[in-house]
Design an enzyme around this catalytic site. Structure first.
Site, mmCIF file in Angstrom:
data_model
loop_
_atom_site.group_PDB
_atom_site.id
_atom_site.type_symbol
_atom_site.label_atom_id
_atom_site.label_comp_id
_atom_site.label_asym_id
_atom_site.label_seq_id
_atom_site.Cartn_x
_atom_site.Cartn_y
_atom_site.Cartn_z
ATOM 1 N N GLN A 128 -12.220 0.589 -5.766
ATOM 2 C CA GLN A 128 -10.745 0.923 -5.347
ATOM 3 C C GLN A 128 -10.822 0.452 -4.036
ATOM 4 O O GLN A 128 -11.441 0.578 -2.809
ATOM 5 C CB GLN A 128 -10.886 2.496 -4.995
ATOM 6 C CG GLN A 128 -9.549 2.835 -4.238
ATOM 7 C CD GLN A 128 -9.235 4.295 -4.079
ATOM 8 O OE1 GLN A 128 -10.223 4.950 -3.638
ATOM 9 N NE2 GLN A 128 -8.124 4.890 -4.226
ATOM 10 N N GLY A 129 -9.580 -0.711 -4.070
ATOM 11 C CA GLY A 129 -9.880 -1.584 -2.446
ATOM 12 C C GLY A 129 -8.402 -1.382 -1.895
ATOM 13 O O GLY A 129 -7.483 -1.981 -1.959
ATOM 14 N N SER A 167 -8.946 0.677 1.554
ATOM 15 C CA SER A 167 -8.977 0.598 2.991
ATOM 16 C C SER A 167 -9.277 -0.899 3.434
ATOM 17 O O SER A 167 -9.983 -1.742 2.694
ATOM 18 C CB SER A 167 -10.222 1.478 3.175
ATOM 19 O OG SER A 167 -9.905 2.755 2.863
ATOM 20 N N GLU A 181 -5.645 12.883 -8.642
ATOM 21 C CA GLU A 181 -6.796 13.577 -8.217
ATOM 22 C C GLU A 181 -6.475 15.059 -8.272
ATOM 23 O O GLU A 181 -7.444 15.824 -8.190
ATOM 24 C CB GLU A 181 -7.042 13.140 -6.566
ATOM 25 C CG GLU A 181 -8.502 13.463 -6.328
ATOM 26 C CD GLU A 181 -8.789 13.053 -4.888
ATOM 27 O OE1 GLU A 181 -7.963 12.634 -4.123
ATOM 28 O OE2 GLU A 181 -9.963 12.898 -4.588
ATOM 29 N N SER A 187 -8.749 11.844 5.301
ATOM 30 C CA SER A 187 -9.576 12.674 6.202
ATOM 31 C C SER A 187 -9.116 13.982 6.436
ATOM 32 O O SER A 187 -7.854 14.371 6.039
ATOM 33 C CB SER A 187 -9.729 12.075 7.721
ATOM 34 O OG SER A 187 -8.438 12.270 8.282
HETATM 35 C C1 LIG Z 1 -18.322 7.249 1.799
HETATM 36 C C2 LIG Z 1 -17.198 6.686 1.854
HETATM 37 C C3 LIG Z 1 -16.548 6.180 0.670
HETATM 38 C C4 LIG Z 1 -15.464 5.475 0.585
HETATM 39 N N1 LIG Z 1 -14.807 4.799 -0.499
HETATM 40 C C5 LIG Z 1 -13.798 4.136 -0.448
HETATM 41 C C6 LIG Z 1 -13.295 3.166 -1.567
HETATM 42 O O1 LIG Z 1 -14.070 3.433 -2.517
HETATM 43 N N2 LIG Z 1 -12.103 2.756 -1.541
HETATM 44 C C7 LIG Z 1 -11.322 2.574 -0.182
HETATM 45 O O2 LIG Z 1 -10.425 1.958 -0.488
HETATM 46 N N3 LIG Z 1 -11.872 3.308 0.845
HETATM 47 C C8 LIG Z 1 -12.973 3.962 0.646
HETATM 48 N N4 LIG Z 1 -13.318 4.885 1.854
HETATM 49 C C9 LIG Z 1 -12.593 4.740 2.964
HETATM 50 C C10 LIG Z 1 -11.805 5.947 3.482
HETATM 51 O O3 LIG Z 1 -10.836 6.184 2.714
HETATM 52 C C11 LIG Z 1 -11.688 5.909 5.061
HETATM 53 O O4 LIG Z 1 -12.419 5.867 5.707
HETATM 54 C C12 LIG Z 1 -10.416 7.037 5.299
HETATM 55 O O5 LIG Z 1 -9.251 6.840 4.855
HETATM 56 C C13 LIG Z 1 -10.292 6.949 6.945
HETATM 57 O O6 LIG Z 1 -10.041 5.836 7.167
HETATM 58 P P1 LIG Z 1 -10.904 5.185 8.668
HETATM 59 O O7 LIG Z 1 -12.127 4.991 8.263
HETATM 60 O O8 LIG Z 1 -10.079 3.754 8.984
HETATM 61 O O9 LIG Z 1 -10.591 6.122 9.680
HETATM 62 P P2 LIG Z 1 -9.191 6.004 10.736
HETATM 63 O O10 LIG Z 1 -8.174 6.169 10.113
HETATM 64 O O11 LIG Z 1 -9.305 5.094 11.992
HETATM 65 O O12 LIG Z 1 -9.531 7.399 11.470
HETATM 66 C C14 LIG Z 1 -10.511 7.684 12.770
HETATM 67 C C15 LIG Z 1 -10.102 9.334 13.046
HETATM 68 O O13 LIG Z 1 -8.842 9.350 13.337
HETATM 69 C C16 LIG Z 1 -8.266 10.377 12.694
HETATM 70 N N5 LIG Z 1 -7.038 10.085 12.094
HETATM 71 C C17 LIG Z 1 -6.423 9.202 11.776
HETATM 72 N N6 LIG Z 1 -5.131 9.201 11.608
HETATM 73 C C18 LIG Z 1 -4.861 10.324 12.166
HETATM 74 C C19 LIG Z 1 -3.245 11.063 12.178
HETATM 75 N N7 LIG Z 1 -2.329 10.598 11.724
HETATM 76 N N8 LIG Z 1 -3.509 12.371 12.705
HETATM 77 C C20 LIG Z 1 -4.882 12.612 13.316
HETATM 78 N N9 LIG Z 1 -5.894 12.033 13.038
HETATM 79 C C21 LIG Z 1 -5.892 11.081 12.654
HETATM 80 C C22 LIG Z 1 -9.173 10.388 11.424
HETATM 81 O O14 LIG Z 1 -8.985 11.597 10.849
HETATM 82 C C23 LIG Z 1 -10.573 10.109 11.983
HETATM 83 O O15 LIG Z 1 -10.957 11.554 12.549
HETATM 84 C C24 LIG Z 1 -14.500 5.174 2.032
HETATM 85 C C25 LIG Z 1 -15.007 6.285 2.990
HETATM 86 C C26 LIG Z 1 -16.141 6.695 2.789
HETATM 87 C C27 LIG Z 1 -16.777 7.169 4.232
#
Ligand SMILES: Cc1cc2nc3c(=O)[nH]c(=O)nc-3n(C[C@H](O)[C@H](O)[C@H](O)COP(=O)(O)OP(=O)(O)OC[C@H]3O[C@@H](n4cnc5c(N)ncnc54)[C@H](O)[C@@H]3O)c2cc1C
Lengths: 389, 338
Positions: A130-131, A133, A248, A372
């Site tokens: 799944q691409g 992020s 989901e 998250s």
């Molecule tokens: C083990 C694992 C597997 C994954 N697999 C995939 C995958 O297969 N494909 C894929 O596409 N992605 C995948 N992901 C990515 C995942 O979907 C993202 O990490 C997630 O959506 C959070 O984005 P970010 O990491 O950019 O954090 P950010 O969005 O930068 O968040 C940083 C912090 O800010 C908080 N935050 C962000 N926006 C808000 C808001 N509006 N209000 C309050 N708080 C906020 C977040 O909760 C977090 O605490 C994976 C992640 C993990 C950890």
């Protein structure tokens, strides 16, 4: 109130049970077995096993038979999910394809896509990533910057994805790509299905805090993708993504409960072996976790009822994510308190703590991926409670 | 699988709620609150409770009851909690449950029809022992019959002297009951007493779940409208996240109460665990939700004029009744750790 499954569903359970007991080697259920393998070996074993399971008729439980599914009921799906956990079955290597992609293709794919995509993914001949992020687009998914520029019958794709589960083992990736130059937010995005073995696609592992490398980065540099490889309408990728993510919602909390309840029992067992089970503070904390785990079970029955009644749970799905992810994390924090000064050791006496630490480390990710906890709270507050944005 | 209220149960719920909203709303509750010397037993509400079968809910049909279960009873209990409604409903239902489960045929014939029809008021307590002092009995001063412990068994106490006890929870009246010799309930084995306790716990948890839901519903409604800094305060994430977490907690408390009621009714395996989970979850959720109700209404939430304190005070009292969350967690630990 009726908390039972139908006779046909129970019949299915016993069939599945006997297949699982005949097809899971004892060795695999030994604690620490999977952690003792390297990533590639573990992946290969799981991929082959899951293919055999599909060929035996235990995959796509709720899908129509024309797609190689079993045409089963939501109850059978719930039973399937729970039995897999009870049998210590290996984790799926193609979860994103099975949960998200296949139902989306069935709903809006072209005939050619239905034919090409569904069967092979069911048999694990094609592993999907799944691409979504990107470095600059996580919670704010509509900020995707990966570009696709139309060139004849193809899109030429440039950009980067990150945190991609199975990146290095993936054969294909369903991606969100901005195909309309200069478009903003959720407009002008398409969902492209991209072959990961072609020129211009480079997947690199990322090491996780657990030490494993289940996810990675995917780089696109002038990767050519035929325009026939768009899922849904061109420019309507956001809508496709939302449809995809909605699948989901039927996800089984019953399986999650089954798994966490087992983890709870494992933690209690460690407490007993260390003589910490009589400490009233530890007992109180464990009981707090157990309270939430039992509530997860009741919630799962609620969700199951809604699904069986054909109701759309809508944004309640965000609540479900909070309901299972947060207490599972709490459990592992209590585990560390039980270990006390020795919380970080690999072993204590003859007790190998590494498999438990692996689960504990993994629990730190569950409140991040799939949206998250903070994002789920936003959705719950705005869409379920109706608070203003 | 069907884990939900069926249509009849939903209709019952709707009927209780619409009666309370239309004929015994929070202004009426305020009347009870502001008359601390009164008996806290509004006649109109009691009449409705009798007419609509709220008192007869678990009484067998042969004794003029509806012959329903704890699942239906918790529907009423929840609605009464949501309305912060006063009156000896729970004590009457539980006294009848004790007599149904442990009474002789004569005791059943003498009391059940009267309790079901509202002719007699019942009370139920597991604190203290007769003969002796039974502290803080809900509506003990009003009760025609009090079911209480006596040694390991249960007795029916009639004609006891009761001394009203002041309480900050103005939605309920309490009394210290001086109980003499009572009439033994012959079937009150340890098992039956445990089952009665479970039923009492579920009904208290139902009241708490009702309180908790009402507290957040009212708070969400207020914070959608209340403006500060030029926007509704409900648009601030600090408030949204707290309310989202509470909504989750309250939803789980509701599930837990429903499940526990069903588990006790049908004697499911693990019913004792379910009961403890329900009380621990509902008690915590109600206290947290009513605290939040005060906080997220700001200054108005701290005034006597606002109804937030009705819910908060009732939650505080019931959170401790028949074992507080810690006591139930100790029970959970016993059942799952040993
Ligand atoms: C083990 C694992 C597997 C994954 N697999 C995939 C995958 O297969 N494909 C894929 O596409 N992605 C995948 N992901 C990515 C995942 O979907 C993202 O990490 C997630 O959506 C959070 O984005 P970010 O990491 O950019 O954090 P950010 O969005 O930068 O968040 C940083 C912090 O800010 C908080 N935050 C962000 N926006 C808000 C808001 N509006 N209000 C309050 N708080 C906020 C977040 O909760 C977090 O605490 C994976 C992640 C993990 C950890």
């Amino acid at each position: 109130m009726d908390l039972t499954y139908t006779a046909a569903e129970e019949e299915f359970r016993s069939e599945l049970r006997s297949w699982l007991s005949a097809n899971i080697p004892n060795e695999w259920t030994r604690p620490g077995f999977w952690e003792s393998l390297d990533d590639d070996e573990s992946f290969r074993l799981r991929r082959d096993w899951e293919r055999d399971k599909a060929l035996a008729g235990f995959a796509g439980i709720q899908w129509p038979t024309e797609y190689g599914g079993r045409g089963g009921t939501p109850g059978m799906k719930a039973i399937y999910d729970a039995e897999m956990v009870l049998a210590n079955a290996p984790r799926s290597v193609n979860p994103l394809a099975l949960t998200f992609l296949a139902p989306t293709v069935m709903a809006i794919g072209t005939d050619a896509q239905k034919k090409e995509i569904i069967g092979p993914l069911l048999r694990n001949e094609v592993i999907w990533c799944q691409g979504f992020s990107e470095p600059g687009a996580g919670s704010d998914l509509a900020a995707v910057a990966t570009k696709g520029v139309r060139d004849g019958d193809d899109f030429v794709v440039n950009g980067q994805k990150v945190w991609t589960t199975n990146a290095v083992h993936g054969d294909k990736i369903f991606t969100l790509v901005r195909t309309e130059a200069g478009s903003q937010k959720h407009r002008g995005i398409s969902m492209l299905l991209i072959d990961m073995h072609q020129d211009g696609v480079d997947a690199r592992p990322l090491k996780q805090m657990s030490g494993a490398s289940e996810f990675g980065e995917v780089f696109f540099s002038d990767a050519r993708v035929p325009a026939t490889e768009v899922l849904g309408e061109i420019g309507e990728g956001w809508r496709t993504a939302m449809l995809l993510l909605s699948f989901e919602r039927g996800a089984s909390g019953i399986a999650q409960y089954t798994e966490f309840r087992r983890q709870y029992d494992e933690v209690v067992d460690v407490a007993k072996r260390l003589g910490r089970d009589t400490d009233p503070v530890i007992r109180g904390k464990l009981a707090r976790v157990l309270t939430d785990l039992e509530c997860l079970r009741y919630h799962a029955m609620h969700v199951q009822t809604q699904v069986e009644q054909g109701r759309d749970l809508g944004f309640e799905a965000s609540m479900t994510k909070l309901i299972w992810s947060e207490p599972s994390q709490d459990l592992w924090e209590v585990f560390d308190e039980i270990l006390g000064d020795d919380a970080t050791l690999d072993s204590l006496g003859d007790l190998d703590l590494r498999p438990l630490h692996a689960q504990a480390m993994w629990s730190r990710s569950v409140t991040i991926w799939g949206g998250s906890s903070q994002v789920q709270r936003n959705v719950t507050a705005e869409r379920v409670l109706g608070l203003p944005r | 699988m069907f884990f939900a209220l069926d249509e009849d149960q939903q209709a019952f719920d709707g009927a209780v709620r619409s009666y309370l909203a239309g004929r015994f709303d929070l202004e009426a509750v305020r009347g009870v609150f502001e008359d601390p010397s009164g008996d806290g037993h509004p006649a109109s509400l009691w009449k409705a409770a009798a007419e609509q079968g709220w008192l007869a809910v678990t009484v067998p049909e042969e004794h003029d009851g509806l012959g329903l279960g704890l699942v239906e009873a918790q529907v009423i209990g929840r609605a009464l909690g949501a309305g912060a409604a006063p009156g000896p409903w729970r004590g009457t239902v539980l006294a009848a449950e004790a007599i149904r489960l442990a009474g002789s045929p004569e005791q059943q014939a003498a009391w059940l029809p009267r309790l079901a029809s509202g002719d007699a008021v019942g009370a139920f307590t597991l604190r203290g022992s007769a003969p002796g002092t039974l502290p803080a009995v809900e509506y003990g001063a009003l009760a025609d019959v009090v079911v209480a412990r006596s040694g390991d068994g249960l007795v029916l106490v009639t004609g006891a002297t009761a001394t009203p006890q002041g309480s900050y929870d103005g939605t309920t009246r309490l009394a210290s009951v001086e109980a003499g010799e009572g009439e033994a309930l012959p079937g009150a084995t340890a098992e039956v007493v445990a089952e009665l306790e479970a039923r009492a716990v579920v009904l208290v948890a139902a009241d708490l779940a009702g309180i908790a839901r009402e507290a957040i519903t009212r708070t969400v409604a207020y914070d959608k409208d209340r403006q500060q800094f030029g926007v509704p305060v409900g648009s601030f994430q600090a408030i949204k996240h707290a309310l989202a977490d509470l909504h989750v907690a309250v939803t789980l408390a509701e599930h837990a109460v429903l499940y526990a009621a069903h588990a006790v009714d049908t004697g499911l395996d693990g019913a004792d665990l379910a009961v403890a989970v329900a009380k621990a979850k509902a008690g915590d959720a109600a206290v947290a939700a009513t605290q939040a109700m005060i906080q997220y209404h700001g200054g108005i939430g701290y005034t006597w004029e606002h109804e937030a304190h009705f819910f908060y005070k009732r939650a505080k009292r019931l959170a401790g009744q028949f074992g507080d969350a810690d006591a139930h967690r100790a029970r959970i630990a016993e059942l799952t750790i040993g």
